[in-house]
Design a protein around this motif. Structure first.
Motif, mmCIF file in Angstrom:
data_model
loop_
_atom_site.group_PDB
_atom_site.id
_atom_site.type_symbol
_atom_site.label_atom_id
_atom_site.label_comp_id
_atom_site.label_asym_id
_atom_site.label_seq_id
_atom_site.Cartn_x
_atom_site.Cartn_y
_atom_site.Cartn_z
ATOM 1 N N GLY A 197 168.117 75.205 -40.004
ATOM 2 C CA GLY A 197 167.997 76.584 -40.450
ATOM 3 C C GLY A 197 166.601 76.980 -40.881
ATOM 4 O O GLY A 197 166.306 78.166 -41.032
ATOM 5 N N GLN A 198 165.739 76.002 -41.069
ATOM 6 C CA GLN A 198 164.373 76.293 -41.483
ATOM 7 C C GLN A 198 163.505 76.638 -40.271
ATOM 8 O O GLN A 198 163.808 76.280 -39.140
ATOM 9 C CB GLN A 198 163.763 75.088 -42.211
ATOM 10 N N GLU A 199 162.415 77.320 -40.557
ATOM 11 C CA GLU A 199 161.451 77.656 -39.519
ATOM 12 C C GLU A 199 160.397 76.558 -39.431
ATOM 13 O O GLU A 199 159.977 76.009 -40.459
ATOM 14 C CB GLU A 199 160.780 78.990 -39.863
ATOM 15 N N VAL A 200 159.979 76.242 -38.227
ATOM 16 C CA VAL A 200 158.879 75.294 -38.056
ATOM 17 C C VAL A 200 157.833 75.905 -37.131
ATOM 18 O O VAL A 200 158.160 76.690 -36.240
ATOM 19 C CB VAL A 200 159.336 73.936 -37.485
ATOM 20 N N ILE A 201 156.607 75.512 -37.359
ATOM 21 C CA ILE A 201 155.502 75.935 -36.497
ATOM 22 C C ILE A 201 154.762 74.686 -36.039
ATOM 23 O O ILE A 201 154.270 73.904 -36.858
ATOM 24 C CB ILE A 201 154.534 76.878 -37.233
ATOM 25 N N LEU A 202 154.719 74.519 -34.750
ATOM 26 C CA LEU A 202 154.005 73.393 -34.153
ATOM 27 C C LEU A 202 152.686 73.908 -33.605
ATOM 28 O O LEU A 202 152.642 74.947 -32.949
ATOM 29 C CB LEU A 202 154.840 72.759 -33.036
ATOM 30 N N ARG A 203 151.630 73.151 -33.841
ATOM 31 C CA ARG A 203 150.295 73.621 -33.487
ATOM 32 C C ARG A 203 149.642 72.761 -32.426
ATOM 33 O O ARG A 203 149.857 71.553 -32.355
ATOM 34 C CB ARG A 203 149.406 73.674 -34.731
ATOM 35 N N CYS A 204 148.787 73.416 -31.671
ATOM 36 C CA CYS A 204 148.113 72.749 -30.572
ATOM 37 C C CYS A 204 146.710 73.315 -30.451
ATOM 38 O O CYS A 204 146.529 74.532 -30.463
ATOM 39 C CB CYS A 204 148.900 72.996 -29.289
ATOM 40 N N VAL A 205 145.741 72.433 -30.329
ATOM 41 C CA VAL A 205 144.353 72.881 -30.206
ATOM 42 C C VAL A 205 143.687 72.136 -29.065
ATOM 43 O O VAL A 205 143.514 70.924 -29.128
ATOM 44 C CB VAL A 205 143.553 72.620 -31.496
ATOM 45 N N PRO A 206 143.298 72.863 -28.024
ATOM 46 C CA PRO A 206 142.484 72.217 -27.003
ATOM 47 C C PRO A 206 141.018 72.286 -27.411
ATOM 48 O O PRO A 206 140.608 73.228 -28.087
ATOM 49 C CB PRO A 206 142.732 73.080 -25.769
ATOM 50 N N ILE A 207 140.247 71.310 -27.019
ATOM 51 C CA ILE A 207 138.835 71.318 -27.384
ATOM 52 C C ILE A 207 138.103 72.444 -26.681
ATOM 53 O O ILE A 207 137.308 73.161 -27.259
ATOM 54 C CB ILE A 207 138.178 69.956 -27.073
ATOM 55 N N SER A 208 138.377 72.606 -25.406
ATOM 56 C CA SER A 208 137.691 73.671 -24.679
ATOM 57 C C SER A 208 138.633 74.860 -24.518
ATOM 58 O O SER A 208 139.842 74.720 -24.570
ATOM 59 C CB SER A 208 137.230 73.171 -23.320
ATOM 60 N N ASN A 209 138.075 76.014 -24.324
ATOM 61 C CA ASN A 209 138.891 77.215 -24.205
ATOM 62 C C ASN A 209 139.720 77.206 -22.926
ATOM 63 O O ASN A 209 139.222 76.884 -21.856
ATOM 64 C CB ASN A 209 137.996 78.454 -24.193
ATOM 65 N N HIS A 210 140.969 77.538 -23.077
ATOM 66 C CA HIS A 210 141.838 77.638 -21.916
ATOM 67 C C HIS A 210 142.622 78.930 -22.001
ATOM 68 O O HIS A 210 143.076 79.318 -23.066
ATOM 69 C CB HIS A 210 142.797 76.453 -21.857
ATOM 70 N N LEU A 211 142.775 79.555 -20.882
ATOM 71 C CA LEU A 211 143.621 80.733 -20.842
ATOM 72 C C LEU A 211 145.076 80.351 -20.624
ATOM 73 O O LEU A 211 145.978 81.035 -21.072
ATOM 74 C CB LEU A 211 143.154 81.682 -19.736
ATOM 75 N N TYR A 212 145.282 79.236 -19.894
ATOM 76 C CA TYR A 212 146.626 78.763 -19.599
ATOM 77 C C TYR A 212 147.043 77.730 -20.621
ATOM 78 O O TYR A 212 146.253 76.873 -21.005
ATOM 79 C CB TYR A 212 146.668 78.098 -18.219
#
Lengths: 112, 106
Positions: free
Chosen positions: A16-31
């Protein structure tokens, strides 16, 4: 190959709780892509994200899921109200120089 | 609709034996096919792609359009080849097969 960093590596949350998963690419990506892998099962496509919009989503990606690019570099996958069956590894991926998709190490989500 | 089928969930061979991991696909256009590998507790990694026709870690895969197959082969399996192997088809979005767990026994 671009490094893709996912945080946290493991998240435990109550149903029932909300979760946020994060992702960071080193270089910029549009996809950008999110995949899910329930323990012992196959890697399943969730959603693709292009230029700040959802490009395609699977039947798994229902209304409880959302994706954002809040600050131009991070990508997030939000699950609004987690269920037990959301327990899985969640992988983000982006196109690589030498591969069509370069995956992060994943976030293991455990819903109790 | 695109679909990737890996009929074997588990495959076990002895070290030095040949190994073949099967993959069949269903796709109306010209497929772009890949094999990904996932070693224990690691991320998915690209192993090889059909367009490059290369051999990586001794593995090869040939696209057979007549049989709609893209089987992964290695003539002499090694213990370090033990992993999950996923066949994947790319049509804007990468779709994976169910995976085959390869175990190479000493």
């Amino acid at each position: 190959e671009p490094e893709v960093t996912q945080t946290p590596s493991h998240q435990v949350t109550q149903m029932g709780q909300e979760v946020i998963l994060r992702c960071v690419p080193i270089s910029n990506h549009l996809y950008f892509y999110w995949y899910r892998q329930i323990l012992g099962q196959k890697v399943e496509f969730l959603v693709s994200f292009y230029n700040n919009e959802i490009s395609e989503k699977s039947e798994i990606f229902d209304d409880q899921f959302s994706v954002e690019r809040p600050d131009g570099s991070n990508f997030t996958l939000k699950i609004r109200s987690t269920k037990l069956e959301d327990s899985a590894m969640y992988f983000c991926a982006c196109p690589g120089l030498n591969s069509p998709l370069h995956f992060g190490n994943g976030t293991r989500l455990t819903v109790t | 609709a695109q679909r990737v089928t890996q009929p074997e969930k588990l495959l076990s061979v002895f070290k030095g034996a040949p190994v073949e991991l099967k993959c069949n696909y269903s796709y109306s256009g010209s497929p772009e096919l890949f094999w990904y590998v996932q070693y224990s507790r690691q991320r998915l990694q690209l192993l090889l792609r059909h367009i490059s026709r290369e051999s990586i870690k001794g593995f090869t895969a040939d696209l057979n359009k007549g049989e709609t197959s893209f089987h992964l082969k290695k003539p002499f399996a090694q213990e370090e080849d033990s992993a999950m192997y996923y066949c994947a088809l790319n049509n804007n979005d990468m779709r994976f097969g169910a995976g085959t767990r390869l175990t190479v026994k000493p």
